[in-house]
Motif scaffolding. Structure first.
Motif, mmCIF file in Angstrom:
data_model
loop_
_atom_site.group_PDB
_atom_site.id
_atom_site.type_symbol
_atom_site.label_atom_id
_atom_site.label_comp_id
_atom_site.label_asym_id
_atom_site.label_seq_id
_atom_site.Cartn_x
_atom_site.Cartn_y
_atom_site.Cartn_z
ATOM 1 N N GLU A 113 32.896 38.918 64.058
ATOM 2 C CA GLU A 113 32.898 37.871 65.072
ATOM 3 C C GLU A 113 32.318 36.588 64.488
ATOM 4 O O GLU A 113 31.311 36.625 63.762
ATOM 5 C CB GLU A 113 32.049 38.294 66.272
ATOM 6 C CG GLU A 113 32.658 39.376 67.133
ATOM 7 C CD GLU A 113 31.831 39.615 68.385
ATOM 8 O OE1 GLU A 113 31.828 38.733 69.262
ATOM 9 O OE2 GLU A 113 31.188 40.666 68.461
ATOM 10 N N PRO A 114 32.911 35.446 64.765
ATOM 11 C CA PRO A 114 32.364 34.180 64.239
ATOM 12 C C PRO A 114 31.015 33.858 64.874
ATOM 13 O O PRO A 114 30.767 34.168 66.035
ATOM 14 C CB PRO A 114 33.425 33.147 64.636
ATOM 15 C CG PRO A 114 34.130 33.754 65.809
ATOM 16 C CD PRO A 114 34.117 35.235 65.587
ATOM 17 N N TRP A 115 30.152 33.242 64.073
ATOM 18 C CA TRP A 115 28.864 32.798 64.612
ATOM 19 C C TRP A 115 29.098 31.582 65.490
ATOM 20 O O TRP A 115 30.077 30.856 65.343
ATOM 21 C CB TRP A 115 27.897 32.478 63.472
ATOM 22 C CG TRP A 115 27.332 33.738 62.844
ATOM 23 C CD1 TRP A 115 28.037 34.849 62.499
ATOM 24 C CD2 TRP A 115 25.982 33.992 62.512
ATOM 25 N NE1 TRP A 115 27.199 35.795 61.964
ATOM 26 C CE2 TRP A 115 25.923 35.296 61.951
ATOM 27 C CE3 TRP A 115 24.808 33.256 62.610
ATOM 28 C CZ2 TRP A 115 24.744 35.866 61.510
ATOM 29 C CZ3 TRP A 115 23.612 33.816 62.164
ATOM 30 C CH2 TRP A 115 23.589 35.116 61.626
ATOM 31 N N ILE A 116 28.167 31.350 66.400
ATOM 32 C CA ILE A 116 28.296 30.289 67.399
ATOM 33 C C ILE A 116 27.411 29.111 67.001
ATOM 34 O O ILE A 116 26.274 29.292 66.547
ATOM 35 C CB ILE A 116 27.874 30.810 68.789
ATOM 36 C CG1 ILE A 116 28.677 32.067 69.156
ATOM 37 C CG2 ILE A 116 28.044 29.741 69.863
ATOM 38 C CD1 ILE A 116 28.069 32.855 70.293
ATOM 39 N N GLU A 117 27.941 27.891 67.175
ATOM 40 C CA GLU A 117 27.133 26.702 66.896
ATOM 41 C C GLU A 117 26.092 26.526 67.992
ATOM 42 O O GLU A 117 26.406 26.544 69.180
ATOM 43 C CB GLU A 117 28.029 25.466 66.812
ATOM 44 C CG GLU A 117 27.280 24.217 66.394
ATOM 45 C CD GLU A 117 28.187 23.021 66.223
ATOM 46 O OE1 GLU A 117 28.106 22.097 67.065
ATOM 47 O OE2 GLU A 117 28.995 23.025 65.278
ATOM 48 N N THR A 147 22.660 27.662 72.865
ATOM 49 C CA THR A 147 23.944 26.976 72.869
ATOM 50 C C THR A 147 23.792 25.707 73.705
ATOM 51 O O THR A 147 22.902 25.607 74.554
ATOM 52 C CB THR A 147 25.057 27.845 73.483
ATOM 53 O OG1 THR A 147 24.740 28.119 74.852
ATOM 54 C CG2 THR A 147 25.221 29.150 72.704
ATOM 55 N N MET A 175 23.362 27.941 63.385
ATOM 56 C CA MET A 175 24.387 28.926 63.729
ATOM 57 C C MET A 175 23.719 30.161 64.337
ATOM 58 O O MET A 175 22.738 30.675 63.798
ATOM 59 C CB MET A 175 25.206 29.313 62.501
ATOM 60 C CG MET A 175 25.967 28.147 61.866
ATOM 61 S SD MET A 175 26.996 27.217 63.037
ATOM 62 C CE MET A 175 28.244 28.445 63.413
ATOM 63 N N ILE A 176 24.262 30.608 65.459
ATOM 64 C CA ILE A 176 23.702 31.732 66.212
ATOM 65 C C ILE A 176 24.642 32.924 66.073
ATOM 66 O O ILE A 176 25.861 32.775 66.184
ATOM 67 C CB ILE A 176 23.559 31.363 67.703
ATOM 68 C CG1 ILE A 176 22.753 30.080 67.867
ATOM 69 C CG2 ILE A 176 22.941 32.500 68.493
ATOM 70 C CD1 ILE A 176 22.709 29.568 69.300
ATOM 71 N N PRO A 177 24.087 34.112 65.844
ATOM 72 C CA PRO A 177 24.962 35.294 65.780
ATOM 73 C C PRO A 177 25.644 35.547 67.114
ATOM 74 O O PRO A 177 25.178 35.086 68.163
ATOM 75 C CB PRO A 177 24.008 36.433 65.415
ATOM 76 C CG PRO A 177 22.648 35.939 65.723
ATOM 77 C CD PRO A 177 22.674 34.450 65.616
ATOM 78 N N PRO A 178 26.777 36.263 67.096
ATOM 79 C CA PRO A 178 27.514 36.525 68.349
ATOM 80 C C PRO A 178 26.628 37.200 69.384
ATOM 81 O O PRO A 178 25.790 38.047 69.053
ATOM 82 C CB PRO A 178 28.658 37.453 67.910
ATOM 83 C CG PRO A 178 28.768 37.269 66.440
ATOM 84 C CD PRO A 178 27.409 36.909 65.938
ATOM 85 N N ARG A 179 26.834 36.844 70.634
ATOM 86 C CA ARG A 179 26.058 37.448 71.718
ATOM 87 C C ARG A 179 26.482 38.896 71.917
ATOM 88 O O ARG A 179 27.666 39.213 71.807
ATOM 89 C CB ARG A 179 26.297 36.700 73.026
ATOM 90 C CG ARG A 179 25.843 35.265 73.040
ATOM 91 C CD ARG A 179 26.087 34.682 74.427
ATOM 92 N NE ARG A 179 25.958 33.233 74.417
ATOM 93 C CZ ARG A 179 26.760 32.431 75.071
ATOM 94 N NH1 ARG A 179 27.766 32.923 75.773
ATOM 95 N NH2 ARG A 179 26.574 31.126 75.039
ATOM 96 N N GLN A 288 31.464 45.519 68.275
ATOM 97 C CA GLN A 288 30.030 45.769 68.419
ATOM 98 C C GLN A 288 29.721 47.255 68.530
ATOM 99 O O GLN A 288 28.650 47.709 68.136
ATOM 100 C CB GLN A 288 29.495 44.995 69.626
ATOM 101 C CG GLN A 288 29.535 43.488 69.423
ATOM 102 C CD GLN A 288 28.878 42.708 70.544
ATOM 103 O OE1 GLN A 288 28.022 43.216 71.272
ATOM 104 N NE2 GLN A 288 29.268 41.450 70.694
#
Length: 727
Positions: A113-117, A147, A175-179, A288
């Motif tokens: 999963e892409p990381w979130i800005e 976010t 960058m935040i890991p996927p929730r 996940q």
């Protein structure tokens, strides 16, 4: 043979198509694959996902091998799941590639999963302070990353405030890991208060889970006895051991209420898995789960093929339900395959039901399964009083379908401001429409079935192939106007009769094919539970585990309906369905009543239900099965041959019958035209193979298929091991 770690020059790859074996592919220099790796390979002109499989690599000229294109950055499918796929393929006589296909249904999940800005507080301060900015800075204290939208929502400001602070360097981009799709469940969140028999059953389940070895427990409890709370204790024990849990449910519409009960016990909902889940959510759950982040999944039968990393418990709720049988492409029973999955993985399985299948009862009585019994309702709530209404002595009024006896009890119930439930296992308005002048009957043009009138939608519908057409005003055969008549009742027609008798009552019709789908069903179930309906009219959907606190009267409109066919499980299914639906009454302790309209009040099924003597019913049914050498005392398999023409289907079926090998412990019945001889324009013939319990059914059928005529033209052959349907 592929080893688990070294590089190899070639590898067998199982691709999601009707392949009987893995295909061999070259492994490019520098690429590392292990058994279970998910890879992208060329297949003809396409690129498909496949799984590197176990076994010996075929001896193929290296120059002819096509290379693996990519190894996905994804946890490999573990050995237990690969063995499970092979076992199902062997047992159901399905191509392994088609079983593997069920594992690979979330292709976007094979990449991470892409990381979130996100945004994080810096040491800078804004040039001026406002109330909105102050709230943002207070919310962002502690150094956590947010976010943009999440921070704005938490602080109660617009996103432009956040943008302004970022522009001044108050926040920096991180960058935040996927929730996580769901929060982690806490096994100690809300300890339940259990009754003594619940506590004993829960203790048995906890002990089995703590042992960490395979074993099957049948949790057999009357409706409303608190089976869910008991097996939640097994779930808690598995979570305490650091294991993942799968809970199988038979009906998507049940999921919402179940999720809330789970959250009350564990402080967080389980992940969902069913056909109504949006594709993006399916991919996130798949990924996940494979990485071990998701700890509990509640899902439909296809959840068996999710890539659990640390599976330690499977619970099959309503284990008797026919919805667990898949009859498309790969024919399998999820209840039975859950037991196999537990055996291969070496962990316990719990089967829960108020009306267990005969197979599970026999397995328990013979010691193959443990059995925990809950014989009383939770908090000493009484089971409903059950009575039959003999329709020969108390028939409905002309043109009606509800006995005066039932109508009288409905009136009394409504006067007490309590709810009534009317059950009829027929969707639509009427199962048949005909012309009173010429006798024309409306049938499906591509099936050997009558069209069912759905008056709410103004359509005639085939429930087998989906064909539908507008209900005409004139007969298409003789042209006569206004002489079409509906024959027999469906739930819509019962609703019409109820409204005529009780015009002031709030009435809801529950059926799986009503407009609005699962979302509408969930809203209506919630409304009923909240007391926002007086009379509920529904199909078998209403029999499945719902809790309606104010429901005190259940009326079964046609209790004989399920007995009127040649299905060897007809008595068992009727008993289960009627027991489940009458069990919707009186679950919170109010005095309740169940009434069964029947023309056969002395039938053993009716007597067993009314007397609440389930043991007598099971004893009789088990004895009859044993005398007839039917499952679980014998084995059955169906072979369904279909083709575009009747001659093709019959000819191929007869050819298979002639090719059947000699066997003393197996014999073939048929071929015979299927009861539903035409579905979707395809003619159907069936062979039924019956044999002793230890007979090699699969070997017999393999030989018959191999020695029989080759499949040509439009012919298609399907094998159904342990059939549940005989139509």
């Amino acid at each position: 043979m592929i080893e688990d770690s070294p590089f190899v020059a070639a590898a067998p790859v199982l691709v999601p198509m009707p392949a009987e074996r893995p295909y061999t592919y070259a492994v490019p220099a520098g690429m590392r694959v292990v058994p279970g790796s998910i890879v992208r390979v060329p297949l003809g002109p396409r690129q498909v996902a496949g799984i590197v499989w176990d076994g010996v690599v075929e001896k193929v000229d290296a120059k002819k091998l096509r290379p693996i294109e990519q190894v996905f950055d994804c946890p490999p499918i573990d050995r237990a799941m690969r063995r499970f796929v092979d076992w199902i393929a062997q047992y159901t006589l399905s191509p392994p590639g088609m079983v593997a296909r069920m594992l690979l249904r979330a292709p976007e999940a094979f990449d991470p999963e892409p990381w979130i800005e996100g945004l994080q507080r810096t040491f800078a301060n804004p040039d001026r302070m406002t109330g909105a900015r102050m709230r943002v800075l207070e919310t962002a204290e502690g150094g956590l990353a947010w976010t943009r939208s999440g921070l704005a929502h938490a602080a109660g400001v617009s996103s432009t405030v956040i943008d302004g602070l970022k522009a001044q360097g108050v926040f920096e981009t991180v960058m935040i890991p996927p929730r996580p799709v769901v929060a982690a469940p806490d096994p100690n969140y809300a300890q339940p208060s259990l009754m003594p028999d619940q506590s004993d059953a829960a203790g048995m389940l906890r002990t089995n889970v703590a042992a960490g070895v395979f074993g099957v427990t049948l949790l057999d409890g009357v409706t409303g006895s608190g089976k869910t709370e008991v097996y939640f204790e097994a779930v808690a024990a598995a979570l305490d051991r650091g294991r993942q849990v799968l809970i199988l449910l038979p009906e998507i519409a049940l999921t919402h209420a179940f999720l809330e009960r789970f959250q009350e016990r564990f402080g967080a909902k389980p992940a969902e898995w069913h056909s109504d889940l949006p594709p993006r959510m399916r991919e996130r759950v798949w990924r996940q789960l494979a990485e071990g982040g998701v700890r509990v999944v509640a899902g439909a039968r296809s959840a068996l093929f999710l890539p659990f990393r640390e599976l330690g418990l499977i619970v099959v709720d309503e284990e008797h339900d026919p919805a667990y049988k898949q009859e498309d492409r790969v024919f399998y029973n999820a209840r039975d395959m859950a037991v196999v999955r537990g055996h291969i993985g070496g962990f316990p399985v719990v089967l829960a039901s108020a009306t267990p299948s005969v197979e599970s009862r026999v397995n328990a009585s013979q010691g193959r399964y443990s059995r925990a019994v809950l014989s009383a309702r939770f908090a000493e709530a009484a089971l409903p009083d059950l009575k039959t209404i003999d329709m020969r002595r108390a028939p409905p009024a002309r043109g009606g379908f509800l006995s005066p006896v039932l109508l009288g009890h409905m009136r009394q119930t409504l006067e007490k401001r309590e709810q009534c439930l009317l059950f009829l296992n027929r969707r639509g308005y009427a199962p048949l429409t005909l012309c009173r002048v010429c006798g024309h009957r409306f049938g499906c043009p591509v099936c050997s079935a009558w069209l069912v009138e759905h008056r709410f939608r103004g359509q005639l519908v085939c429930h087998h192939c989906g064909h539908n057409e507008r209900r005409p005003e004139a007969c298409p055969e003789c042209g006569t106007l206004d002489h079409l008549v509906a024959c027999g009742p469906g739930v819509e027609r019962i609703a019409e009769e109820v409204v005529a008798h009780f015009p002031d009552a709030r009435t809801i019709v529950l059926s799986s094919d009503l407009m609005g789908g699962v979302r509408r069903l969930r809203l209506e179930l919630e409304a009923i539970a909240n007391g926002e309906a007086d009379i509920v009219i529904g199909t078998q959907l209403v029999a499945k585990g719902h809790n309606f606190p104010n429901m005190t009267l259940v009326g079964v409109v046609d209790a004989d309906l399920g007995l009127a066919n040649g299905d060897p499980r007809a008595a068992e299914r009727t008993f289960q369905l009627l027991s489940q639906v009458t069990g919707r009454a009186g679950r919170t302790g109010k005095k309740s009543l169940g009434l069964l309209q029947t023309f056969q009040p002395d039938h053993p099924v009716m007597r067993a239900i009314v007397s609440s003597d389930a043991e007598a019913f099971y004893e009789r049914e088990i004895a009859e099965r044993e005398r007839a050498a039917l499952p679980p005392f014998g084995r059955l398999a169906g072979v369904i041959v279909s083709a575009a023409t009747r001659a093709e289907a019959e000819g191929h079926a007869r050819g298979l019958r002639r090719a059947a090998p000699p066997a003393s412990d197996l014999f073939v019945l048929g071929p015979a035209e299927a009861p539903l001889s035409l579905i979707g324009g395809r003619h159907r013939f069936r062979l039924l193979i019956q044999g002793e319990r230890r007979a090699d059914m699969q070997g017999f059928i393999r030989t018959m298929l191999a020695e029989g005529p080759k499949i040509r033209g439009s012919v298609r052959v399907q094998v159904d091991i342990d059939p549940q349907s005989f139509l």
